[in-house]
Motif scaffolding. Structure first.
Motif: not given
Length: 254
Positions: A125-126, A153, A157, A174, A176
């Motif tokens: 995830t970003p 954002s 994610s 994960d 983020q």
């Protein structure tokens, strides 16, 4: 014939391109290469500014099928979305609609050139966005308005989580969640009943100031968090060396 080292490939945007740099005494790429040294090569294919549309378009050139002279990819880490989540403003064309973003991720994972390697895929995830600092960075870069919003954002994610849930062969990393939880733990006066850290509405950056110095890109401390959640998924057998240990090369030693 030379015996090639198989690979761990980091495929994404500037968050991977920059991970080879040493920040705060730490390099994500360096730490990962040290973990697998003599067994796997860590290859950085991070491209600053790329979104999933760009990555998908060039994927056939970036990834060739395995062959006797072309190493096999054993692990593929995919980190894309920070640019897809850009807002549709006149001075930015990087954004990709979230439905298309999801389709692009699935196409990347299922691309024939990727499947030919049969790698273990870690879909990342970003990281969270600090839109408070990010807005300052946007103005410094010549934009007249913000390029990204933290809530948007976060939706991208969440889309990565959905893709990982729909594709059983994919492992979710994960980032983020890990970065945000780390930031909260480092911010003693954080109020969980209010807006998240980095949101304009709450006007509180907390430890995101250390973890995301320009609001978007990660510090060495943040990359260390990233490495710690990736490391358990890199499984190396006892005999993972490509070339033999020195004791085998020099028998008779104690």
């Amino acid at each position: 014939m030379a015996k090639p080292y198989n690979q761990i490939v980091l495929f994404g945007d500037s968050l991977f391109q920059g991970c080879s740099n040493v920040q705060d005494g730490f390099s994500f790429h360096g730490a990962l290469q040290h973990l697998c040294v003599r067994g796997l090569d860590v290859i950085n294919r991070g491209f600053s500014g790329y979104n999933t549309k760009n990555a998908l378009e060039l994927l056939p050139q970036i990834f060739l099928p395995p062959s006797p002279t072309n190493p096999r990819i054993e692990y593929l880490l995919i980190l894309l979305g920070a640019n897809d989540a850009c807002l549709p403003i006149p001075t930015s064309s990087q954004g990709v609609p979230i439905e298309q973003y999801k389709e692009n991720l699935i196409k990347i994972v299922n691309h024939e050139h990727i499947k030919a390697h049969n790698p273990k895929i870690l879909l990342v995830t970003p990281p969270p966005l600090d839109e408070i600092r990010g807005y300052v960075t946007d103005l410094e870069n010549g934009h007249k308005q913000r390029v990204r919003k933290a809530a948007v954002s976060a939706q991208y994610s969440e889309t990565v989580r959905q893709v990982a849930a729909e594709l059983p062969a994919v492992v979710l990393i994960d980032l983020q969640k890990a970065i945000m939880e780390t930031a909260i733990s480092m911010t003693p006066d954080y109020d969980p009943s209010g807006p998240p850290l980095g949101y304009q509405e709450g006007n509180k950056r907390g430890a995101l100031e250390q973890l995301l110095p320009d609001g978007l890109h990660m510090s060495g401390e943040a990359y260390r968090v990233f490495f710690n959640i990736v490391r358990p998924h890199i499984q190396l057998p006892d005999d993972y060396y490509v070339y033999p240990d020195w004791r085998i090369m020099n028998p008779g030693n104690i």
